[in-house]
Design a protein around this motif. Structure first.
Motif, PDB file in Angstrom:
ATOM      1  N   SER A 253      28.748 -70.615 125.369  1.00  7.55           N
ATOM      2  CA  SER A 253      29.502 -71.412 124.395  1.00  7.55           C
ATOM      3  C   SER A 253      31.247 -70.651 124.139  1.00  7.55           C
ATOM      4  O   SER A 253      31.859 -71.514 123.805  1.00  7.55           O
ATOM      5  CB  SER A 253      28.883 -71.417 123.009  1.00  7.55           C
ATOM      6  OG  SER A 253      28.749 -70.131 122.593  1.00  7.55           O
ATOM      7  N   THR A 254      30.947 -69.406 124.223  1.00 10.27           N
ATOM      8  CA  THR A 254      32.319 -68.782 124.032  1.00 10.27           C
ATOM      9  C   THR A 254      33.165 -69.052 125.142  1.00 10.27           C
ATOM     10  O   THR A 254      34.240 -69.640 125.222  1.00 10.27           O
ATOM     11  CB  THR A 254      32.339 -67.131 124.135  1.00 10.27           C
ATOM     12  OG1 THR A 254      31.500 -66.961 123.076  1.00 10.27           O
ATOM     13  CG2 THR A 254      33.635 -66.400 124.142  1.00 10.27           C
ATOM     14  N   THR A 257      34.882 -72.630 124.870  1.00  7.29           N
ATOM     15  CA  THR A 257      36.121 -72.801 124.160  1.00  7.29           C
ATOM     16  C   THR A 257      37.296 -72.372 125.037  1.00  7.29           C
ATOM     17  O   THR A 257      38.389 -72.992 125.045  1.00  7.29           O
ATOM     18  CB  THR A 257      35.837 -71.856 122.858  1.00  7.29           C
ATOM     19  OG1 THR A 257      34.750 -72.222 122.098  1.00  7.29           O
ATOM     20  CG2 THR A 257      37.208 -71.601 122.104  1.00  7.29           C
ATOM     21  N   SER A 261      39.991 -75.420 124.734  1.00  4.05           N
ATOM     22  CA  SER A 261      40.957 -75.160 123.645  1.00  4.05           C
ATOM     23  C   SER A 261      42.372 -75.171 124.150  1.00  4.05           C
ATOM     24  O   SER A 261      43.452 -75.943 123.543  1.00  4.05           O
ATOM     25  CB  SER A 261      40.649 -73.913 122.813  1.00  4.05           C
ATOM     26  OG  SER A 261      39.737 -73.876 122.253  1.00  4.05           O
ATOM     27  N   LEU A 270      44.113 -68.236 122.629  1.00  3.50           N
ATOM     28  CA  LEU A 270      43.118 -68.595 121.696  1.00  3.50           C
ATOM     29  C   LEU A 270      43.328 -67.817 120.543  1.00  3.50           C
ATOM     30  O   LEU A 270      43.455 -66.756 120.620  1.00  3.50           O
ATOM     31  CB  LEU A 270      41.970 -68.627 122.400  1.00  3.50           C
ATOM     32  CG  LEU A 270      41.412 -70.095 123.005  1.00  3.50           C
ATOM     33  CD1 LEU A 270      42.061 -70.236 124.317  1.00  3.50           C
ATOM     34  CD2 LEU A 270      39.871 -69.630 123.080  1.00  3.50           C
ATOM     35  N   GLN A 274      38.923 -69.703 116.765  1.00  3.17           N
ATOM     36  CA  GLN A 274      38.103 -70.465 117.532  1.00  3.17           C
ATOM     37  C   GLN A 274      37.196 -69.814 118.392  1.00  3.17           C
ATOM     38  O   GLN A 274      36.073 -70.558 118.428  1.00  3.17           O
ATOM     39  CB  GLN A 274      39.044 -70.891 118.623  1.00  3.17           C
ATOM     40  CG  GLN A 274      40.397 -71.940 118.108  1.00  3.17           C
ATOM     41  CD  GLN A 274      41.553 -72.213 118.962  1.00  3.17           C
ATOM     42  OE1 GLN A 274      41.688 -71.236 119.665  1.00  3.17           O
ATOM     43  NE2 GLN A 274      42.236 -73.108 118.672  1.00  3.17           N
ATOM     44  N   ASP A 277      34.234 -69.705 115.952  1.00  6.83           N
ATOM     45  CA  ASP A 277      33.475 -70.856 115.802  1.00  6.83           C
ATOM     46  C   ASP A 277      32.739 -71.214 117.138  1.00  6.83           C
ATOM     47  O   ASP A 277      31.429 -71.858 116.994  1.00  6.83           O
ATOM     48  CB  ASP A 277      34.635 -72.231 115.725  1.00  6.83           C
ATOM     49  CG  ASP A 277      35.283 -72.129 114.580  1.00  6.83           C
ATOM     50  OD1 ASP A 277      34.952 -71.622 113.406  1.00  6.83           O
ATOM     51  OD2 ASP A 277      36.443 -72.663 114.425  1.00  6.83           O
ATOM     52  N   ALA A 278      33.105 -70.780 118.294  1.00  4.21           N
ATOM     53  CA  ALA A 278      32.267 -71.353 119.445  1.00  4.21           C
ATOM     54  C   ALA A 278      30.932 -70.398 119.310  1.00  4.21           C
ATOM     55  O   ALA A 278      29.881 -70.790 119.916  1.00  4.21           O
ATOM     56  CB  ALA A 278      32.894 -70.755 120.783  1.00  4.21           C
ATOM     57  N   GLY A 307      29.643 -75.201 122.790  1.00  7.58           N
ATOM     58  CA  GLY A 307      30.787 -74.649 122.459  1.00  7.58           C
ATOM     59  C   GLY A 307      31.990 -75.699 122.625  1.00  7.58           C
ATOM     60  O   GLY A 307      33.050 -75.524 122.251  1.00  7.58           O
ATOM     61  N   PRO A 311      35.964 -77.372 119.334  1.00  6.41           N
ATOM     62  CA  PRO A 311      37.482 -77.735 119.394  1.00  6.41           C
ATOM     63  C   PRO A 311      37.637 -79.410 119.520  1.00  6.41           C
ATOM     64  O   PRO A 311      38.605 -79.852 118.977  1.00  6.41           O
ATOM     65  CB  PRO A 311      37.627 -77.071 120.948  1.00  6.41           C
ATOM     66  CG  PRO A 311      36.321 -76.751 121.409  1.00  6.41           C
ATOM     67  CD  PRO A 311      35.494 -76.722 120.455  1.00  6.41           C
TER      68      PRO A 311
END
Length: 363
Positions: A253-254, A257, A261, A270, A274, A277-278, A307, A311
């Motif tokens: 998931s990271t 992003t 993004s 970034l 953000q 959130d991921a 992830g 965004p």
């Protein structure tokens, strides 16, 4: 007047809980899993008491430090929201022990508390802290306490219906923590909508203070969330699956992003928020499916898809919620918890439908 209302409400709520604790609450017998094993509605809560103490520690640290710092990343509300989150935790745990005690740990007119009941109370508290993210900066501490009072009650009833009546296994809280917390908060946000304030924009502080809160909160997520996801699984059975699946999902998931993004936003680097959130989306998607045989490949795939949600949601969906549905989501809990929680629920449902005795044995 505002200070007196807060002081009076805190006094009344604390006196009420003290009286209820004095009448109903007792410690569980030492060396046993408590009277929960004698009740049919205990479901996943019937576990060994000794094995729960380290898990309770990890879950409690995650709720207090992880969630507490995550709601403090807004520069306009940072210090105040951190204090309010501690106030929410302090009351929510007490009230959750009572409400869940009547549902799960009630025997012979008494509520028997132990490590397992405290873990359950922390899960409920996490859902309430998620809800506060939707109304952060728009409610005062008095309103937050009332929201906690209602939220804990509805969350406990919702959990009882899902776990005990419908027999749904949701050890990591895709439904009971993330999805409930997000949509309960959004419902309250819609109720609090004021037409004259509809065009007001919440200003995010992208400076040093916000980065510090986000970095600390995200690190706590990475350290303690695998324990959070696996805290209610059967020891030495599904627990390793839950830990590994959560870690794989966090990583994917990271990276998602970092892929999306830069394409959606003009900033060259970034923001830490953000990545935060991921991380939350990655763990939300593994709440229900984490204890299942997702396989490392499946965990990476689910985490990567989760992830992508924050965004995209912040860019396209949040403006629609604000303009069309009049829902002001301060911290974006819909994108970070609600939608990933629903995705995790769908994944868990699919895996449950495909489950075989050869893969899961007695489970």
């Amino acid at each position: 007047a505002s200070r007196l209302r807060l002081a009076g409400l805190c006094f009344l709520l604390q006196i009420l809980t003290i009286i209820l604790f004095a009448v109903f609450v007792r410690y569980s017998p030492e060396g046993s899993s408590g009277p929960c094993s004698q009740r049919l509605n205990c479901s996943w809560k019937n576990q060994d008491l000794g094995s729960q103490h380290p898990r309770f520690r990890d879950v409690h640290l995650q709720v207090l430090l992880g969630f507490g710092l995550l709601v403090a990343f807004l520069g306009r509300y940072g210090p105040g929201s951190a204090a309010t989150s501690i106030l929410t935790v302090a009351f929510a745990i007490q009230w959750a022990v009572l409400i869940q005690g009547f549902l799960y740990f009630f025997l012979n007119g008494k509520i028997y508390v132990g490590a397992e009941s405290m873990v359950s109370a922390d899960f409920c508290t996490a859902a309430i802290l998620i809800s506060t993210g939707a109304v952060l900066g728009r409610v005062n501490p008095v309103q937050m306490l009332l929201l906690t009072l209602l939220g804990v009650t509805f969350s406990s009833i919702n959990e009882y219906i899902l776990h005990s009546l419908l027999g749904i296994s949701d050890s990591g809280g895709s439904l009971t923590v993330h999805t409930f917390g997000a949509y309960f908060g959004l419902m309250v946000s819609r109720i609090l909508h004021r037409p004259r304030r509809g065009k007001r924009k919440e200003l995010l502080d992208t400076g040093h203070q916000a980065d510090v809160f986000s970095v600390a909160g995200t690190i706590y997520l990475w350290i303690f969330w695998p324990s959070f996801t696996s805290s209610t699984t059967v020891p030495n059975d599904a627990q390793p699956w839950a830990v590994l699946n959560t870690y794989f999902s966090l990583g994917a998931s990271t990276l998602a992003t970092f892929v999306l993004s830069p394409l959606l936003y003009k900033e060259s680097t970034l923001q830490m928020v953000q990545i935060q959130d991921a991380t939350l989306a990655g763990v939300a998607v593994m709440g229900m499916a984490g204890e299942m045989l997702v396989t490392p490949f499946g965990a990476l795939t689910a985490g990567f898809l989760a992830g992508l949600i924050p965004p995209l949601g912040f860019r396209f969906l949040t403006p629609i919620l604000c303009s069309r549905l009049k829902i002001q989501d301060t911290c974006g809990v819909h994108n970070v918890h609600g939608l990933p929680g629903l995705l995790g629920t769908l994944l868990g449902t699919l895996l449950a439908a495909l489950a075989t005795a050869d893969a899961y044995g007695g489970r």
